[in-house]
Every structure is written in C-alpha cells, then in structure tokens.
Design a protein around this motif. Structure first.
Motif, PDB file in Angstrom:
ATOM      1  N   CYS A  21     -47.046 -38.391  10.163  1.00  0.00           N
ATOM      2  CA  CYS A  21     -48.359 -38.337   9.448  1.00  0.00           C
ATOM      3  C   CYS A  21     -48.927 -36.967   9.558  1.00  0.00           C
ATOM      4  CB  CYS A  21     -49.286 -39.606  10.329  1.00  0.00           C
ATOM      5  SG  CYS A  21     -50.948 -39.489   9.452  1.00  0.00           S
ATOM      6  N   CYS A  59     -53.679 -41.334  18.156  1.00  0.00           N
ATOM      7  CA  CYS A  59     -52.489 -42.102  17.393  1.00  0.00           C
ATOM      8  C   CYS A  59     -51.141 -42.001  18.020  1.00  0.00           C
ATOM      9  CB  CYS A  59     -52.363 -41.262  16.018  1.00  0.00           C
ATOM     10  SG  CYS A  59     -53.943 -41.232  14.883  1.00  0.00           S
ATOM     11  N   HIS A 115     -54.818 -45.651   4.007  1.00  0.00           N
ATOM     12  CA  HIS A 115     -53.662 -45.238   4.996  1.00  0.00           C
ATOM     13  C   HIS A 115     -52.869 -43.999   4.325  1.00  0.00           C
ATOM     14  CE1 HIS A 115     -50.370 -45.480   7.981  1.00  0.00           C
ATOM     15  NE2 HIS A 115     -51.355 -46.470   8.821  1.00  0.00           N
ATOM     16  N   HIS A 157     -47.406 -42.053  13.309  1.00  0.00           N
ATOM     17  CA  HIS A 157     -47.978 -40.783  13.865  1.00  0.00           C
ATOM     18  C   HIS A 157     -46.825 -39.734  13.823  1.00  0.00           C
ATOM     19  CE1 HIS A 157     -46.429 -41.636  18.102  1.00  0.00           C
ATOM     20  NE2 HIS A 157     -46.451 -40.273  18.163  1.00  0.00           N
ATOM     21  N   VAL A 165     -49.316 -52.077   7.261  1.00  0.00           N
ATOM     22  CA  VAL A 165     -50.269 -51.085   7.613  1.00  0.00           C
ATOM     23  C   VAL A 165     -51.698 -50.924   6.647  1.00  0.00           C
ATOM     24  CG1 VAL A 165     -48.532 -49.348   8.659  1.00  0.00           C
ATOM     25  CG2 VAL A 165     -49.070 -49.166   6.227  1.00  0.00           C
ATOM     26  N   GLU A 166     -51.568 -51.621   5.462  1.00  0.00           N
ATOM     27  CA  GLU A 166     -52.663 -51.720   4.579  1.00  0.00           C
ATOM     28  C   GLU A 166     -52.396 -52.954   3.695  1.00  0.00           C
ATOM     29  OE1 GLU A 166     -55.279 -49.035   1.502  1.00  0.00           O
ATOM     30  OE2 GLU A 166     -53.596 -48.215   2.728  1.00  0.00           O
ATOM     31  N   TYR A 205     -49.818 -43.259   5.090  1.00  0.00           N
ATOM     32  CA  TYR A 205     -48.603 -43.553   4.341  1.00  0.00           C
ATOM     33  C   TYR A 205     -48.596 -44.225   2.971  1.00  0.00           C
ATOM     34  CZ  TYR A 205     -44.137 -46.143   3.951  1.00  0.00           C
ATOM     35  OH  TYR A 205     -42.737 -46.393   3.454  1.00  0.00           O
ATOM     36  N   CYS A 265     -49.439 -45.428  17.238  1.00  0.00           N
ATOM     37  CA  CYS A 265     -49.042 -45.788  15.640  1.00  0.00           C
ATOM     38  C   CYS A 265     -47.833 -45.242  15.331  1.00  0.00           C
ATOM     39  CB  CYS A 265     -50.395 -44.885  14.671  1.00  0.00           C
ATOM     40  SG  CYS A 265     -49.983 -44.969  12.781  1.00  0.00           S
ATOM     41  N   CYS A 290     -55.456 -48.102  10.902  1.00  0.00           N
ATOM     42  CA  CYS A 290     -55.313 -46.669  10.883  1.00  0.00           C
ATOM     43  C   CYS A 290     -56.536 -46.146  11.701  1.00  0.00           C
ATOM     44  CB  CYS A 290     -55.369 -45.804   9.564  1.00  0.00           C
ATOM     45  SG  CYS A 290     -55.235 -44.248   9.593  1.00  0.00           S
ATOM     46  N   HIS A 291     -56.348 -45.204  12.711  1.00  0.00           N
ATOM     47  CA  HIS A 291     -57.491 -44.727  13.468  1.00  0.00           C
ATOM     48  C   HIS A 291     -58.647 -44.170  12.583  1.00  0.00           C
ATOM     49  CE1 HIS A 291     -55.888 -46.373  16.855  1.00  0.00           C
ATOM     50  NE2 HIS A 291     -54.925 -45.456  17.122  1.00  0.00           N
TER      51      HIS A 291
END
Length: 339
Positions: A299, A306, A253, A296, A239-240, A255, A293, A324-325
C-alpha cells in the motif's frame, strides 16, 4: 437492500482453510492456506453482487463454498433463510434453487453427451423427466430462452462456438428454475464480442425471471455493466463493498483505487490525464499472511498502525463498508452487527 427485507443469501464470517500436512511419521499440520478468511456479505433477491480481485484472492473458493461444493472451515451460509452450512444440507432442496455457471465452457460440458442430455441432466437428477413429451418441451424451451434453436439439442458440444457453449451452460443452470446463480468468471474465456452477448443474455434473464447473481470476475468493466453492488477481495478478505456507482465514482480503499486506475478509458484525452496507481511487490502468501492490514506490504498510503492492527470491515453508512484505517473510526459499526 431495504432494512426490513430478508436477504436471499447471507454469508457470515466464512472461512475456508486448506491444511498442509508436514513431512514425517507424525504427519502433524504444517499450517493452513487461508484461501477465504472471514468473508461476510448479503445478496438481495433479483440483484447482482460482483466479487472482484486479483487471481488467487479467494473469489472462486468463496463461490464454491457458498454452493457447498467446498467444505467450510467455519462461518455460515444462509440461503432463503435456511442455514446450509451443515454437511447434511448438501442433499437439501437448496440444490434446486442455487445453480452455477462455470468459467470454462469447453471444460464444463461433457463432450460425449448431446445438448439435450446436458441441459436436461438436472431434470433427470431430480426426477423431473418422467413424461418424455414434457421433458423434450422443457429442454427446447430452455434452449430458446438463451437464444439457441431447439433443433440444436441433438448436437454435441464440439459443434458450437465458445459463446454458444456458455449459453448451453446457462440453459443447464436454469433447468430447475433457481433463484440464485453463481457465475464464476463466465465470460473470461470468451472473445470480447462474445462476452457482450453472454452478458446481455444474463441481464435479460435477470429482468425476466428475477434471478440473483453472485458474479465472480476480474474484468472490472464487465462487473460495472452487470452488478448492482460490488465487493472487492484481497488475500482472502473483503476490503471494500459498496454500490456500483459509489465504488466506481469514489473508491475508498487504496487497493480498490489501484484496481480501478488500471482500467483503460476509451477517451484518449481523459486517459492521458488520469493518475495511474502502480502497486509494487507481490501478493503475500495465503499460508502466512502479513500481520495487521494484509495490504500494507504493497500500500502506498500505509501507516505504522497498518503494520500491527488488522482493520475490520466496518459500515460507513449508505450501504458502504471498508476495511482501512484511513477511513474507519472508533464509532463505526462492524458490518454484520449492523445488518
């Protein structure tokens, strides 16, 4: 990594799915557990990439797939410029250039073998033990490299502490002079004081031998100390990914922000002033991941988009990428296309 430098390791859209057979005579598939579902990253020679995330997010499965100890569903793994994804690549010479240090030093060493045989086993497998004198000197040199005495070669694993056993595992991984070592939570089973010793050994070896590490862990403090770049995984996906300093200074992100907020700070004044991000709910099943996502459902900043649109891992420039949006734009470039 400079743009004109070929990576030592490149993973493209790696997927590892475990099919579940259905009950009954027809034995049709009941779906698949998507342990790793589209992971991409690069690792330069002499660098360390930390791979972090909650238990069950697919970190260890990714490491095993890169080592070709776990079948790959799709995607490719390129090591030193060669595609090793094919089944026949298992017997290739890449085995000598890529080694692994396992999580449990108590379970990764055969209790019936002496240290001499444990450390020298890779040499025996690859036919590098023909000269007994050179073989003995090589084993003694490997033990000395990781801070153990050569006369310890005649002992059994149960005669060592946990930290010493992990050093034996590292010596075994160094036997064939690899360029990449995959470390699967190598310090999580050790006491804190012993963890520091093993991490220091890994750092010294990297500086001396130019090793690259794929360092899999859930201890963010250890990852920060050892890694040059860090990739964050959640439910089978990255995710990152960013440089260590960028990620820990300004995580993008939600998370990643939650993970870092859970790491305690030694200064009590700073600790009391910090904002804690508590992630609610349980990790969804990898058998049926949520649409859109995957984060989501937990989150705190989730939007309507998402829940329906799956954000790709996109390059934001300066070696940073996020899925990530909140941060991606229509002009962003997919990570692997930008490489």
């Amino acid at each position: 990594m400079p743009p004109d430098t070929a990576p030592l390791l490149q993973v493209d859209d790696l997927k590892v799915h475990f099919p579940l057979p259905a009950a009954g005579l027809l034995r049709k598939s009941a779906g698949a557990v998507k342990a790793v579902d589209g992971v991409s990253f690069k690792l330069a020679a002499g660098q360390t990439l930390g791979l972090v995330g909650e238990s069950g997010c697919g970190k260890s499965t990714t490491g095993l797939a890169v080592m070709r100890m776990q079948p790959v569903t799709s995607g490719r793994v390129l090591f030193e410029g060669a595609d090793i994804t094919a089944q026949q690549a298992r017997t290739g010479t890449f085995r000598r250039r890529m080694q692994m240090v396992y999580q449990d030093p108590y379970g990764s060493l055969n209790p019936r073998m002496k240290v001499r045989d444990l450390v020298g086993e890779p040499l025996q497998v690859h036919g590098m033990d023909k000269n007994p004198g050179e073989y003995a000197d090589r084993v003694a040199g490997l033990l000395k490299t990781v801070g153990l005495l050569p006369d310890m070669a005649d002992r059994y694993p149960h005669e060592f502490s946990g930290g010493q056993r992990q050093r034996i595992g590292i010596a075994r991984a160094l036997a064939l002079e690899p360029s990449l070592i995959i470390c699967d939570e190598p310090v999580s089973a050790l006491d804190v004081s012993i963890q520091a010793q093993v991490v220091n050994v890994l750092q010294e070896l990297q500086e001396r031998l130019g090793l690259a590490y794929l360092f899999i862990a859930h201890d963010l403090a250890v990852v920060r100390h050892l890694s040059h770049r860090v990739a964050v995984m959640y439910l089978g996906r990255i995710v990152e990914i960013a440089s260590r300093d960028d990620l820990y200074r300004a995580p993008l992100h939600p998370y990643t922000q939650a993970l870092l907020s859970a790491v305690p700070v030694a200064d009590p004044v700073v600790e009391r002033a910090r904002q804690r991000i508590v992630v609610q709910g349980e990790v969804p099943s990898a058998l049926r991941p949520p649409p859109g996502c995957r984060f989501h459902t937990r989150c705190p900043q989730a939007m309507a988009k998402c829940r329906t649109d799956d954000p790709p891992l996109q390059d934001l420039g300066q070696g940073r990428a996020v899925a990530c949006h909140l941060h991606t734009t229509s002009g962003a470039i997919p990570v692997m296309a930008a490489a």
